[in-house]
Design an enzyme around this catalytic site. Structure first.
Site, PDB file in Angstrom:
ATOM      1  N   GLU A 269       7.570 -14.986 -11.086  1.00  0.00           N
ATOM      2  CA  GLU A 269       6.984 -13.707 -10.669  1.00  0.00           C
ATOM      3  C   GLU A 269       6.257 -13.000 -11.809  1.00  0.00           C
ATOM      4  OE1 GLU A 269       9.474 -11.280  -7.353  1.00  0.00           O
ATOM      5  OE2 GLU A 269      10.623 -11.786  -9.137  1.00  0.00           O
TER       6      GLU A 269
ATOM      7  N   LYS B  73       6.068  -4.555  -4.274  1.00  0.00           N
ATOM      8  CA  LYS B  73       7.516  -4.438  -4.168  1.00  0.00           C
ATOM      9  C   LYS B  73       7.982  -4.292  -2.727  1.00  0.00           C
ATOM     10  CE  LYS B  73      11.439  -2.842  -6.467  1.00  0.00           C
ATOM     11  NZ  LYS B  73      11.795  -4.235  -6.734  1.00  0.00           N
TER      12      LYS B  73
ATOM     13  N   ASN C 244      -1.612   2.103   5.680  1.00  0.00           N
ATOM     14  CA  ASN C 244      -0.703   1.073   5.165  1.00  0.00           C
ATOM     15  C   ASN C 244      -0.247   0.257   6.377  1.00  0.00           C
ATOM     16  OD1 ASN C 244       2.808   1.248   4.178  1.00  0.00           O
ATOM     17  ND2 ASN C 244       1.424  -0.459   4.031  1.00  0.00           N
ATOM     18  N   GLY C 245      -0.527  -1.045   6.370  1.00  0.00           N
ATOM     19  CA  GLY C 245      -0.139  -1.880   7.513  1.00  0.00           C
ATOM     20  C   GLY C 245      -1.268  -2.826   7.862  1.00  0.00           C
TER      21      GLY C 245
ATOM     22  N   LYS D 172      12.440 -15.099 -10.899  1.00  0.00           N
ATOM     23  CA  LYS D 172      12.097 -14.044 -11.870  1.00  0.00           C
ATOM     24  C   LYS D 172      11.030 -14.534 -12.825  1.00  0.00           C
ATOM     25  CE  LYS D 172      13.196 -11.334 -10.351  1.00  0.00           C
ATOM     26  NZ  LYS D 172      13.908 -11.099  -9.156  1.00  0.00           N
TER      27      LYS D 172
ATOM     28  N   ARG E 252       3.909  -0.394  -4.816  1.00  0.00           N
ATOM     29  CA  ARG E 252       3.637  -0.923  -3.475  1.00  0.00           C
ATOM     30  C   ARG E 252       2.312  -1.687  -3.401  1.00  0.00           C
ATOM     31  NH1 ARG E 252       6.776   1.684   0.317  1.00  0.00           N
ATOM     32  NH2 ARG E 252       5.324   1.065   1.939  1.00  0.00           N
TER      33      ARG E 252
ATOM     34  N   HIS F 162      17.620 -36.559  -7.368  1.00  0.00           N
ATOM     35  CA  HIS F 162      16.862 -36.986  -6.180  1.00  0.00           C
ATOM     36  C   HIS F 162      15.399 -36.553  -6.265  1.00  0.00           C
ATOM     37  CE1 HIS F 162      20.574 -38.321  -4.408  1.00  0.00           C
ATOM     38  NE2 HIS F 162      21.113 -37.135  -4.644  1.00  0.00           N
TER      39      HIS F 162
ATOM     40  N   CYS G 160       0.838  -1.186   0.000  1.00  0.00           N
ATOM     41  CA  CYS G 160       0.000   0.000   0.000  1.00  0.00           C
ATOM     42  C   CYS G 160       0.880   1.244   0.000  1.00  0.00           C
ATOM     43  CB  CYS G 160      -0.950   0.090   1.201  1.00  0.00           C
ATOM     44  SG  CYS G 160      -2.086  -1.281   1.324  1.00  0.00           S
TER      45      CYS G 160
ATOM     46  N   TRP H 251      -2.724  -2.831  -1.596  1.00  0.00           N
ATOM     47  CA  TRP H 251      -2.406  -4.251  -1.762  1.00  0.00           C
ATOM     48  C   TRP H 251      -3.202  -4.946  -0.668  1.00  0.00           C
ATOM     49  CZ3 TRP H 251      -0.311  -8.288   1.065  1.00  0.00           C
ATOM     50  CH2 TRP H 251       0.105  -9.403   0.331  1.00  0.00           C
TER      51      TRP H 251
ATOM     52  N   GLU I 241      17.274 -17.606  -8.315  1.00  0.00           N
ATOM     53  CA  GLU I 241      16.849 -16.261  -8.689  1.00  0.00           C
ATOM     54  C   GLU I 241      16.249 -16.258 -10.104  1.00  0.00           C
ATOM     55  OE1 GLU I 241      16.197 -13.655  -7.266  1.00  0.00           O
ATOM     56  OE2 GLU I 241      16.349 -12.055  -8.735  1.00  0.00           O
TER      57      GLU I 241
HETATM   58  C1  G6P Z   1       9.008  -8.599  -2.402  1.00  0.00           C
HETATM   59  C2  G6P Z   1       9.502  -8.181  -3.762  1.00  0.00           C
HETATM   60  C3  G6P Z   1      10.790  -8.905  -4.092  1.00  0.00           C
HETATM   61  C4  G6P Z   1      11.815  -8.682  -3.002  1.00  0.00           C
HETATM   62  C5  G6P Z   1      11.282  -9.062  -1.621  1.00  0.00           C
HETATM   63  C6  G6P Z   1      12.213  -8.598  -0.516  1.00  0.00           C
HETATM   64  O1  G6P Z   1       8.583  -9.909  -2.452  1.00  0.00           O
HETATM   65  O2  G6P Z   1       8.517  -8.432  -4.760  1.00  0.00           O
HETATM   66  O3  G6P Z   1      11.291  -8.422  -5.330  1.00  0.00           O
HETATM   67  O4  G6P Z   1      12.956  -9.433  -3.285  1.00  0.00           O
HETATM   68  O5  G6P Z   1      10.023  -8.435  -1.397  1.00  0.00           O
HETATM   69  O6  G6P Z   1      12.234  -7.204  -0.527  1.00  0.00           O
HETATM   70  P1  G6P Z   1      13.403  -6.318   0.053  1.00  0.00           P
HETATM   71  O7  G6P Z   1      12.966  -4.907  -0.228  1.00  0.00           O
HETATM   72  O8  G6P Z   1      13.498  -6.609   1.511  1.00  0.00           O
HETATM   73  O9  G6P Z   1      14.659  -6.675  -0.670  1.00  0.00           O
END
Ligand code: G6P
Length: 614
Positions: free
Chosen positions: A494, A609, A101-102, A491, A27, A510, A2, A75, A487
């Site tokens: 996501e 994010k 927000n929270g 990606k 956000r 395994h 948010c 969000w 990673e």
């Molecule tokens: C969210 C984002 C990710 C990020 C993660 C940790 O899930 O979508 O891209 O890696 O949070 O966020 P930070 O800001 O703590 O790196």
């Protein structure tokens, strides 16, 4: 999660609020809303499901006048994404409007209490409970808004950044925070309010970051006043933010994610600037100079992080253990904080976070601090909550990252972790001088090698078209390449919503090998290093089962190119720096597959994010 924005001043609030919401859309983007005190002194609230652009369409014919307002992009935590659950929320009498927000954790208890007093609720959110509670207290005790907010927040358990408008007090915004970020911008005869500085920098670079349980009383024509919940006045230093507007725009790229992938060579230069000397013979991190003894005395490092930052942490573990010979544990912050971990004052906890606001990582930091551990932050967002909660740390300096899928922050984090490991190792004399100098020299070549990788963009775009059919992907790597495999898989899932798993290559037999058939694309990180022959065998095992191998290989590799279905040739580097190179084609692959599938690359469904809720 948010984003919140507020404005009070001489200008029309609405355009400032909408622009601010667009900056904060990373956000959360499932619904948006705005509250304005209009020129006719009405408190108007407009809300719409979907992105900020839906809100703009919704208000087209409405009264959007007014120089005081607050706005929110959501969000969802409590209640599905819809216009009723969108913020701002009115109080019963529609005298107050509030954004939040929270999470209000005890909202159910508070709601029951208010329901027993005859209050009814329109939404299923925790936020509506808070605005009703404030109004209830205000009415019951005939007190001003500030006092009612202070009393209400004392009853609240949870996290909040809030802003409240009162129809009867049109020249004032009351804002407060606890565990969710809030910044006040100070302009000429005007104030701004936002979850981070990005909506503010266009108008002023003077900001104050509120601390937990502080309330900003923002009144038109009066100096800013900040008080605590028990009403003690607080002094705050005004800080200057150094953000340039160009960093917040797409700059000709179709998506922020692609722009951020392409920024990486420059970001890594910025990250190393002033830290590697001009002769390329030394690495200096000011945090290590200031706290050298404390860091070298560590019996153990514990890295806490989430998501992509956790993957960077896995690389950090290998770097620190290899060069410094100090044991390192890497923990999901969300698990660490709730499992009563063994931590003591000999531990150094490294918290890695792009946003510096991730609730679980922040809570892990607080927990470790309470056990006497020394806390080192590796963050991107300057002035955010995690760097402020740590004892010391290093910013990664890669500039604002707006695409929800993290790219340049990852390579920035790995670069800082490399410099940290090298600096500590040299101080500890656990690395020989020749190796140290070779790695430092090679680090300086990384930006040019990254530029070479970016030249593969078109060919990776072409390759991606072949994989839009896939429902699953496997990513394999060993050693330093294993976190890169994780990673790469993250990606892809996501932003393209294709299921993908990252695995240590040798573990494939395994379990995941059972999944391999002619339809299964397997991405293997197979650049030349000590484990090359082993990875080659893993590729043979996949091919024997007719899997489709996409191999990342070192330029000039002639062995794997004969076996793999597709090879992506990459510039050679030292093994420990390989993740900085091999991550980039995987970012591009995920990006182009998602674009081919018509996905919303920068704002994928259900994600946000900055995860400020646990
Ligand atoms: C969210 C984002 C990710 C990020 C993660 C940790 O899930 O979508 O891209 O890696 O949070 O966020 P930070 O800001 O703590 O790196």
């Amino acid at each position: 999660m948010c984003g919140i924005v507020g404005y009070i001043g001489k200008k029309d609030a609405y355009p400032i609020l909408i622009k601010g919401l667009k900056r904060l859309e990373y956000r959360g983007y499932d619904s948006a809303g705005v509250a304005l005190i209009s020129d006719k002194q009405a408190l108007n609230v407009y809300k719409a499901k979907g992105k900020v652009s839906e809100l703009e369409a919704f208000v087209a014919e409405k009264d959007i006048s007014g120089t005081t307002g607050i706005a929110h992009t959501r969000w969802a935590t409590h209640g599905e994404p819809c216009s009723i659950n969108a913020h701002p929320h009115y109080s019963s009498s529609e005298r107050l409007a509030l954004i939040h927000n929270g999470i209000i954790e005890n909202y159910a208890v508070l709601k029951e209490k208010l329901q027993s007093k005859g209050y009814t609720f329109k939404s299923s959110t925790d936020t509506e409970v808070l605005v009703q509670l404030i109004e209830y207290i205000q009415n019951k005790q005939s007190i001003d808004l500030l006092t009612a907010v202070q009393l209400a927040l004392r009853e609240v358990i949870g996290a909040y950044a809030i802003a409240v408008l009162d129809h009867n007090n049109p020249d004032c915004i009351i804002a407060a925070r606890k565990s969710s970020p809030l910044v006040v911008g100070i302009g000429e005869d005007e104030f701004f309010l936002a979850s981070d500085a990005t909506p503010i920098v266009e108008y002023t670079d003077k900001v104050i970051y509120l601390d937990d349980e502080e309330i900003a009383v923002i009144r038109r024509g009066e100096p800013l006043k900040i008080v605590t919940l028990p009403n003690m006045e607080c002094e705050h230093e005004i800080q200057t933010v150094a953000l340039n507007l160009g960093q917040l725009e797409k700059g000709g790229y179709p998506h922020f994610m692609l722009k951020e992938i392409f920024e990486q060579p420059d970001c890594i230069c910025d990250c190393m600037r002033g830290r590697i000397n001009v002769e390329g013979t030394n690495v200096v991190l000011s945090a290590v100079i200031d706290y050298k003894e404390r860091l070298l005395a560590a019996k153990r490092f514990i890295i806490v992080a989430c998501g992509t930052s956790w993957h960077a942490g896995l690389i950090g573990k290998q770097l620190i253990e290899t060069f410094c010979r100090i044991p390192v544990e890497v923990e999901y912050a969300s698990e660490f904080r709730y499992r009563d971990p063994v931590i003591d004052s000999n531990d150094v906890v490294i918290a890695i976070s792009q946003s510096g606001e991730t609730a679980d990582t922040l809570a892990a930091v607080e927990l470790a601090k309470s056990h006497g551990a020394f806390i080192y932050g590796i963050c991107n967002s300057v002035g955010s909550s995690i760097p402020r909660a740590t004892h010391t740390g290093s910013y990664i300096h890669v500039g604002p990252e707006i695409g929800v899928a993290s790219t340049k922050a990852f390579t920035g984090q790995v670069t800082v972790l490399t410099m940290l490991a090298l600096t500590l190792a040299r101080a500890k004399k656990s690395i020989d001088e020749e190796r140290f100098l070779a790695i430092v020299k090679e680090l300086e070549h990384i930006p040019d090698k990254m530029k070479e990788v970016l030249q593969l963009n078109n060919s990776i775009a072409e390759l991606s078209k072949m994989f839009t059919y896939a429902h699953n992907f496997i990513y394999l790597g060993r050693g330093f390449a294993y976190p890169v495999a994780l990673e790469g898989a993250l990606k892809l899932k996501e932003i393209s919503y294709i299921h993908a798993e990252g695995y240590p290559a040798a573990e494939m037999k395994h379990g995941p090998i059972a999944l391999i058939d002619t339809e299964m694309p397997v991405v293997v990180i197979a650049t030349r290093n000590d484990l090359y022959e082993k990875v080659l065998s893993n590729i043979q095992e996949i091919k024997a089962r007719k899997g489709k191998v996409i191999a990342l290989v070192t330029k000039g590799d002639e062995v794997i190119s004969r076996i793999a279905d597709t090879c992506i040739e990459l510039p050679e580097t030292i093994e420990c720096l390989d993740p900085l190179i091999t991550t980039m084609p995987l970012q591009l692959l995920a990006y182009h597959v998602a674009v081919c599938k018509g996905m919303d690359v920068d704002q994928p469904r259900n994600l946000a994010k900055s995860v400020t809720v646990e």
